[in-house]
Design an enzyme around this catalytic site. Sequence first.
Site, mmCIF file in Angstrom:
data_model
loop_
_atom_site.group_PDB
_atom_site.id
_atom_site.type_symbol
_atom_site.label_atom_id
_atom_site.label_comp_id
_atom_site.label_asym_id
_atom_site.label_seq_id
_atom_site.Cartn_x
_atom_site.Cartn_y
_atom_site.Cartn_z
ATOM 1 C CB CYS A 169 8.466 -6.497 7.040
ATOM 2 S SG CYS A 169 6.718 -6.853 6.937
ATOM 3 C CD GLN A 197 3.794 -11.234 9.055
ATOM 4 O OE1 GLN A 197 4.030 -12.265 8.448
ATOM 5 N NE2 GLN A 197 3.597 -10.092 8.428
ATOM 6 C CG HIS A 264 6.673 -8.805 11.526
ATOM 7 N ND1 HIS A 264 5.669 -8.065 12.103
ATOM 8 C CD2 HIS A 264 6.655 -8.477 10.201
ATOM 9 C CE1 HIS A 264 5.077 -7.313 11.179
ATOM 10 N NE2 HIS A 264 5.662 -7.539 10.010
HETATM 11 P P1 NAP Z 1 1.575 3.602 4.828
HETATM 12 O O1 NAP Z 1 1.776 3.919 6.258
HETATM 13 O O2 NAP Z 1 0.207 3.303 4.350
HETATM 14 O O3 NAP Z 1 2.212 4.789 3.940
HETATM 15 C C1 NAP Z 1 1.980 4.871 2.560
HETATM 16 C C2 NAP Z 1 2.713 6.031 1.925
HETATM 17 O O4 NAP Z 1 2.414 6.014 0.522
HETATM 18 C C3 NAP Z 1 2.295 7.399 2.450
HETATM 19 O O5 NAP Z 1 3.390 8.277 2.402
HETATM 20 C C4 NAP Z 1 1.232 7.838 1.447
HETATM 21 O O6 NAP Z 1 1.136 9.240 1.305
HETATM 22 C C5 NAP Z 1 1.806 7.256 0.157
HETATM 23 N N1 NAP Z 1 0.754 7.050 -0.829
HETATM 24 C C6 NAP Z 1 -0.460 6.460 -0.642
HETATM 25 N N2 NAP Z 1 -1.175 6.503 -1.808
HETATM 26 C C7 NAP Z 1 -0.398 7.114 -2.711
HETATM 27 C C8 NAP Z 1 -0.572 7.488 -4.085
HETATM 28 N N3 NAP Z 1 -1.691 7.194 -4.753
HETATM 29 N N4 NAP Z 1 0.450 8.124 -4.718
HETATM 30 C C9 NAP Z 1 1.591 8.423 -4.065
HETATM 31 N N5 NAP Z 1 1.819 8.112 -2.767
HETATM 32 C C10 NAP Z 1 0.834 7.464 -2.105
HETATM 33 O O7 NAP Z 1 2.450 2.317 4.407
HETATM 34 P P2 NAP Z 1 3.818 1.755 5.044
HETATM 35 O O8 NAP Z 1 3.529 0.742 6.069
HETATM 36 O O9 NAP Z 1 4.707 2.891 5.358
HETATM 37 O O10 NAP Z 1 4.397 0.918 3.819
HETATM 38 C C11 NAP Z 1 5.023 1.549 2.711
HETATM 39 C C12 NAP Z 1 5.562 0.480 1.786
HETATM 40 O O11 NAP Z 1 6.516 -0.319 2.497
HETATM 41 C C13 NAP Z 1 4.478 -0.496 1.304
HETATM 42 O O12 NAP Z 1 4.797 -0.873 0.000
HETATM 43 C C14 NAP Z 1 4.625 -1.684 2.254
HETATM 44 O O13 NAP Z 1 4.191 -2.873 1.667
HETATM 45 C C15 NAP Z 1 6.119 -1.703 2.484
HETATM 46 N N6 NAP Z 1 6.572 -2.282 3.748
HETATM 47 C C16 NAP Z 1 5.983 -1.953 4.931
HETATM 48 C C17 NAP Z 1 6.486 -2.500 6.114
HETATM 49 C C18 NAP Z 1 5.890 -2.205 7.465
HETATM 50 O O14 NAP Z 1 6.310 -2.865 8.439
HETATM 51 N N7 NAP Z 1 4.977 -1.264 7.590
HETATM 52 C C19 NAP Z 1 7.572 -3.364 6.073
HETATM 53 C C20 NAP Z 1 8.172 -3.664 4.846
HETATM 54 C C21 NAP Z 1 7.658 -3.112 3.702
HETATM 55 P P3 NAP Z 1 -0.069 10.094 2.016
HETATM 56 O O15 NAP Z 1 0.306 10.191 3.472
HETATM 57 O O16 NAP Z 1 0.006 11.386 1.311
HETATM 58 O O17 NAP Z 1 -1.319 9.335 1.798
#
Ligand code: NAP
Length: 373
Positions: A169, A197, A264
């Site tokens: 990101c 970040q 970021h």
């Molecule tokens: P997050 O807020 O922690 O959300 C995680 C999601 O994954 C939730 O919907 C959660 O569902 C689900 N999840 C967790 N454990 C799981 C399991 N065992 N099986 C199936 N689903 C599961 O994370 P996020 O920041 O949105 O990031 C999501 C992805 O995007 C990650 O791979 C991250 O590296 C990537 N990313 C994030 C950003 C950023 O700025 N945040 C930027 C680029 C890429 P529940 O709510 O049911 O637990």
Amino acid sequence: MNTLKISDKITMKKYNVGILGATGIVGQNYINLLQDHPWFQIVDVAASPRSASKTYKEAVKTKWQMPNLIPDNIKDLVVRDVQDFEGMTKDLSFVFSAINMPTKEQIRELEIEYARRGIPVLSNNSAHRWSPDVPMMIGEINHEHVKVIPIQQKNRGFTKGFIVVKPNCSLQSYLTPIFALEQAGYKVDKLIITTLQAISGAGYPGVPSLDVIDNIIPYINGEEEKTEKEPHKILGKIAEKGIENDDSIEISSTCTRVAVSDGHTASVNVKFKERVPSKEEIIKIWNDFKSLPQELNLPFAPKQPIIYLHNIDRPQPKKDRDNDKGMALTVGRLREDNVFDFKFVALSHNTIRGAAGGSILSAELLVSKEYIS
Ligand code: NAP
């Protein structure tokens, strides 16, 4: 394909879209950003077994972080377990994947299973970023990389499905300006990058408040490796078996977490290989830069992808992260460097341009190039 033809096609019907990881920070951004999208409509939301079988509003409860209320057409959708393939809405055109799971291997297998079942996957996760037959896209830089999709489908026996990923990101803020300079004939030799970040980059609930308030954390697990290596694939060329990296730019990075909610920032020092542009030329190259998303006038394409601000104290996350709905990159503080040639500060919205918005733009490119039908 011209713009008229794309808009004609799109007004006829909307593409049915699913969100894997719909309850997380990036998932919520998809729901917020796609509310009025002219081409795409969300019909399927999936998350972990913890959220499965609940309505979306019950599943997110106090976790909802967006500035608007949960859209009416989403709040009562029943969340599906991402592993429940039989429960998936039948006529999905593609899914955005924003899941976090305990291991990368689990995510890799899950996304492959969707692609194997004929569903294109646009992923934010890093699990597939290093497969040479998986494009890692920034719409304005390497839209040509979609051409490896047929190679991927052949390698893996996919028929209609495929996987496309977003890079880390923080990259888009500085890599697009660097790409614009390279395209203008000023080849870059070395970069030293320090990122600052935002907390939302760590997902929800993310970094504990007592760790981050009044503080800077000088380490983010795995982030420096991504910052130093992913540009080589993004700038790479398509070869017979997939994308061949271009490692002609040497990169050294330090990645830190700061007490900013979204956006970021990166401080970048640049050394050119031979020809060194003037400061005025660099600013003109950045302000004039446009690419295929702008030519096609795609709904999520920022009109001016790189905005240079002359004010000495900009860019700032709070004031500049939402430029052009969070899709533009804002740069500033370009000045000569005593050690390298130039240095500047770059900013992009991590959950919009760096995650959900960036991959919505990739999906629009895939529709316009007819990889998604
Ligand atoms: P997050 O807020 O922690 O959300 C995680 C999601 O994954 C939730 O919907 C959660 O569902 C689900 N999840 C967790 N454990 C799981 C399991 N065992 N099986 C199936 N689903 C599961 O994370 P996020 O920041 O949105 O990031 C999501 C992805 O995007 C990650 O791979 C991250 O590296 C990537 N990313 C994030 C950003 C950023 O700025 N945040 C930027 C680029 C890429 P529940 O709510 O049911 O637990």
